[in-house]
Design an enzyme around this catalytic site. Structure first.
Site, PDB file in Angstrom:
ATOM      1  N   LYS A  14      -3.975   5.951  -0.442  1.00  0.00           N
ATOM      2  CA  LYS A  14      -4.280   4.549  -0.767  1.00  0.00           C
ATOM      3  C   LYS A  14      -3.957   3.628   0.416  1.00  0.00           C
ATOM      4  CE  LYS A  14      -1.416   4.600  -4.289  1.00  0.00           C
ATOM      5  NZ  LYS A  14      -0.901   5.979  -4.227  1.00  0.00           N
ATOM      6  N   ARG A  88       0.027  -0.136 -12.233  1.00  0.00           N
ATOM      7  CA  ARG A  88       0.509   1.231 -12.439  1.00  0.00           C
ATOM      8  C   ARG A  88       0.835   1.498 -13.901  1.00  0.00           C
ATOM      9  NH1 ARG A  88       2.549   2.087  -6.884  1.00  0.00           N
ATOM     10  NH2 ARG A  88       3.290   4.201  -6.702  1.00  0.00           N
ATOM     11  N   ARG A 127       4.730  12.865   5.957  1.00  0.00           N
ATOM     12  CA  ARG A 127       4.374  11.490   6.344  1.00  0.00           C
ATOM     13  C   ARG A 127       5.491  10.780   7.118  1.00  0.00           C
ATOM     14  NH1 ARG A 127       2.874   7.248   1.813  1.00  0.00           N
ATOM     15  NH2 ARG A 127       4.750   8.114   0.895  1.00  0.00           N
ATOM     16  N   ARG A 161      10.241   7.609   4.689  1.00  0.00           N
ATOM     17  CA  ARG A 161      10.717   6.897   3.504  1.00  0.00           C
ATOM     18  C   ARG A 161      11.761   7.707   2.748  1.00  0.00           C
ATOM     19  NH1 ARG A 161       5.274   4.776   0.658  1.00  0.00           N
ATOM     20  NH2 ARG A 161       6.366   5.611  -1.167  1.00  0.00           N
ATOM     21  N   ARG A 172       8.014  10.859  -9.133  1.00  0.00           N
ATOM     22  CA  ARG A 172       6.882   9.947  -8.913  1.00  0.00           C
ATOM     23  C   ARG A 172       5.613  10.490  -9.567  1.00  0.00           C
ATOM     24  NH1 ARG A 172       7.449   9.562  -2.592  1.00  0.00           N
ATOM     25  NH2 ARG A 172       5.519   8.350  -2.593  1.00  0.00           N
TER      26      ARG A 172
HETATM   27  P1  AP5 Z   1      -0.814   7.362   2.351  1.00  0.00           P
HETATM   28  O1  AP5 Z   1      -2.054   6.633   2.732  1.00  0.00           O
HETATM   29  O2  AP5 Z   1       0.496   6.841   2.845  1.00  0.00           O
HETATM   30  O3  AP5 Z   1      -0.788   7.596   0.754  1.00  0.00           O
HETATM   31  P2  AP5 Z   1      -0.508   6.592  -0.428  1.00  0.00           P
HETATM   32  O4  AP5 Z   1      -1.470   6.920  -1.528  1.00  0.00           O
HETATM   33  O5  AP5 Z   1      -0.479   5.173   0.060  1.00  0.00           O
HETATM   34  O6  AP5 Z   1       0.931   7.105  -0.830  1.00  0.00           O
HETATM   35  P3  AP5 Z   1       2.269   6.334  -1.233  1.00  0.00           P
HETATM   36  O7  AP5 Z   1       3.357   7.385  -1.252  1.00  0.00           O
HETATM   37  O8  AP5 Z   1       2.510   5.143  -0.373  1.00  0.00           O
HETATM   38  O9  AP5 Z   1       1.927   5.925  -2.668  1.00  0.00           O
HETATM   39  P4  AP5 Z   1       2.942   5.628  -3.724  1.00  0.00           P
HETATM   40  O10 AP5 Z   1       2.024   5.132  -4.773  1.00  0.00           O
HETATM   41  O11 AP5 Z   1       3.837   6.745  -4.136  1.00  0.00           O
HETATM   42  O12 AP5 Z   1       3.961   4.605  -3.018  1.00  0.00           O
HETATM   43  P5  AP5 Z   1       4.147   3.049  -3.108  1.00  0.00           P
HETATM   44  O13 AP5 Z   1       4.629   2.583  -1.808  1.00  0.00           O
HETATM   45  O14 AP5 Z   1       2.966   2.396  -3.741  1.00  0.00           O
HETATM   46  O15 AP5 Z   1      -0.989   8.897   2.825  1.00  0.00           O
HETATM   47  C1  AP5 Z   1       0.028   9.855   2.639  1.00  0.00           C
HETATM   48  C2  AP5 Z   1       0.016  10.870   3.815  1.00  0.00           C
HETATM   49  O16 AP5 Z   1      -1.216  11.595   3.781  1.00  0.00           O
HETATM   50  C3  AP5 Z   1       0.062  10.189   5.204  1.00  0.00           C
HETATM   51  O17 AP5 Z   1       0.848  10.984   6.062  1.00  0.00           O
HETATM   52  C4  AP5 Z   1      -1.409  10.164   5.680  1.00  0.00           C
HETATM   53  O18 AP5 Z   1      -1.506  10.244   7.101  1.00  0.00           O
HETATM   54  C5  AP5 Z   1      -1.974  11.408   5.007  1.00  0.00           C
HETATM   55  N1  AP5 Z   1      -3.372  11.230   4.600  1.00  0.00           N
HETATM   56  C6  AP5 Z   1      -3.938  10.107   4.036  1.00  0.00           C
HETATM   57  N2  AP5 Z   1      -5.233  10.318   3.758  1.00  0.00           N
HETATM   58  C7  AP5 Z   1      -5.497  11.611   4.148  1.00  0.00           C
HETATM   59  C8  AP5 Z   1      -6.675  12.426   4.108  1.00  0.00           C
HETATM   60  N3  AP5 Z   1      -7.840  11.958   3.598  1.00  0.00           N
HETATM   61  N4  AP5 Z   1      -6.577  13.684   4.586  1.00  0.00           N
HETATM   62  C9  AP5 Z   1      -5.415  14.162   5.089  1.00  0.00           C
HETATM   63  N5  AP5 Z   1      -4.259  13.443   5.166  1.00  0.00           N
HETATM   64  C10 AP5 Z   1      -4.309  12.185   4.678  1.00  0.00           C
HETATM   65  O19 AP5 Z   1       5.314   2.959  -4.190  1.00  0.00           O
HETATM   66  C11 AP5 Z   1       6.634   3.406  -3.900  1.00  0.00           C
HETATM   67  C12 AP5 Z   1       7.546   3.097  -5.072  1.00  0.00           C
HETATM   68  O20 AP5 Z   1       7.586   1.669  -5.306  1.00  0.00           O
HETATM   69  C13 AP5 Z   1       7.127   3.694  -6.428  1.00  0.00           C
HETATM   70  O21 AP5 Z   1       7.561   5.030  -6.584  1.00  0.00           O
HETATM   71  C14 AP5 Z   1       7.831   2.720  -7.403  1.00  0.00           C
HETATM   72  O22 AP5 Z   1       9.202   2.977  -7.486  1.00  0.00           O
HETATM   73  C15 AP5 Z   1       7.652   1.370  -6.706  1.00  0.00           C
HETATM   74  N6  AP5 Z   1       6.391   0.687  -7.089  1.00  0.00           N
HETATM   75  C16 AP5 Z   1       5.344   0.372  -6.260  1.00  0.00           C
HETATM   76  N7  AP5 Z   1       4.372  -0.263  -6.942  1.00  0.00           N
HETATM   77  C17 AP5 Z   1       4.808  -0.360  -8.237  1.00  0.00           C
HETATM   78  C18 AP5 Z   1       4.234  -0.896  -9.426  1.00  0.00           C
HETATM   79  N8  AP5 Z   1       3.012  -1.453  -9.427  1.00  0.00           N
HETATM   80  N9  AP5 Z   1       4.952  -0.810 -10.578  1.00  0.00           N
HETATM   81  C19 AP5 Z   1       6.192  -0.261 -10.595  1.00  0.00           C
HETATM   82  N10 AP5 Z   1       6.796   0.273  -9.497  1.00  0.00           N
HETATM   83  C20 AP5 Z   1       6.105   0.233  -8.329  1.00  0.00           C
END
Ligand code: AP5
Length: 231
Positions: A14, A88, A127, A161, A172
């Site tokens: 994402k 979410r 990552r 992270r 997660r």
């Molecule tokens: P990346 O693009 O970083 O993936 P992502 O989907 O953004 O993953 P996140 O871990 O950031 O998502 P998340 O939803 O767990 O975390 P968030 O910060 O929102 O890609 C991942 C890796 O894959 C990278 O190394 C990249 O290079 C590689 N890659 C990407 N695309 C690729 C491809 N096509 N092919 C190969 N490799 C690829 O949330 C973190 C925490 O915050 C949550 O756990 C929760 O505690 C809290 N939180 C956030 N939002 C909310 C909400 N709305 N409600 C409640 N709690 C929340």
């Protein structure tokens, strides 16, 4: 004004695709994960509590994240937002619908990024990101050209992270299947869901998203047309 949601499990790509959409289309990225990481580094009691929840891999409460999105929406007149990691939960999805309606905005599409769990583990455990500009890398699939130096801005502040370990990832994923996956049916019913194969390479996924965004609006709105009008 038109907005999109990037919906998918942790590591689906994402953030990677959101950064491209910002660069290529001038959309504004609203990542609740990034906002919460800012809040946790604020040193406040609230920040400390948020950090504990995030590090375990659980979801932060709806009222906190809805409040963050509400503030950003009120503060910006962007032509288009990318919601990355929000909503979410069903409560967050309902709140977003109401906020967009009040602001006179329109949800164009919900891009569902489909990736299997094995790939997610590989992506998350490899990552790292640039602490200065936020560029996202991977040990195997997207290393920096020069070890320890960000390709995009030259910073040496490359970070992993605290929640990018197998134990937090298990939590997660459970949170995703329990609370977030039901949104797939929710947005399908509203006629907004557009799945893409997130297992493809980064460029191929970007091309699939571009094709969706550039397609003329579908003639039918989906199975629940009347309800779709309200979101
Ligand atoms: P990346 O693009 O970083 O993936 P992502 O989907 O953004 O993953 P996140 O871990 O950031 O998502 P998340 O939803 O767990 O975390 P968030 O910060 O929102 O890609 C991942 C890796 O894959 C990278 O190394 C990249 O290079 C590689 N890659 C990407 N695309 C690729 C491809 N096509 N092919 C190969 N490799 C690829 O949330 C973190 C925490 O915050 C949550 O756990 C929760 O505690 C809290 N939180 C956030 N939002 C909310 C909400 N709305 N409600 C409640 N709690 C929340």
């Amino acid at each position: 004004m038109s907005d999109i949601i990037l919906l998918g499990p942790p590591g689906a790509g994402k953030g990677t695709q959101a950064r491209r959409l910002v660069e290529e289309r001038g959309l504004v990225q609203l990542s609740t994960g990034d906002m919460l990481r800012e809040a946790r580094s604020s040193g406040t009691e609230m920040g400390r509590r948020v950090a504990e929840v995030m590090d375990r891999g659980n979801l932060v409460t709806d009222d906190i994240v809805i409040g963050l999105i509400e503030e950003r929406l009120a503060a910006s007149k962007a032509a288009g937002f990318i919601f990355d990691g929000f909503p979410r939960t069903l409560a967050q999805a309902d709140a977003l619908g109401a906020l967009l309606k009040r602001a006179g905005r329109h949800l164009d599409a919900v891009i569902e990024m489909r990736v299997d769990d094995e790939a997610l583990v590989r992506r998350i455990t490899g990552r790292f990101t640039c602490g200065n500009c936020g560029e996202v890398y991977h040990d195997l699939t997207r290393p920096t050209a020069r070890p320890g130096i960000c390709d995009a801005c030259g910073s040496t502040d490359l970070r992993r992270r605290a929640d990018d370990n197998e134990e937090s990832l298990r939590t997660r994923l459970l949170e995703y299947y329990k609370n977030t996956a039901p949104l797939i049916g929710y947005y399908y019913a509203l006629g907004k869901l557009r799945p893409v194969d997130g297992l493809d390479g980064v460029d191929a996924v970007a091309a699939a998203i571009a094709a969706i965004l550039d397609a003329p609006p579908a003639a039918g709105k989906g199975p629940l047309d009347a309800t779709a009008e309200t979101h």
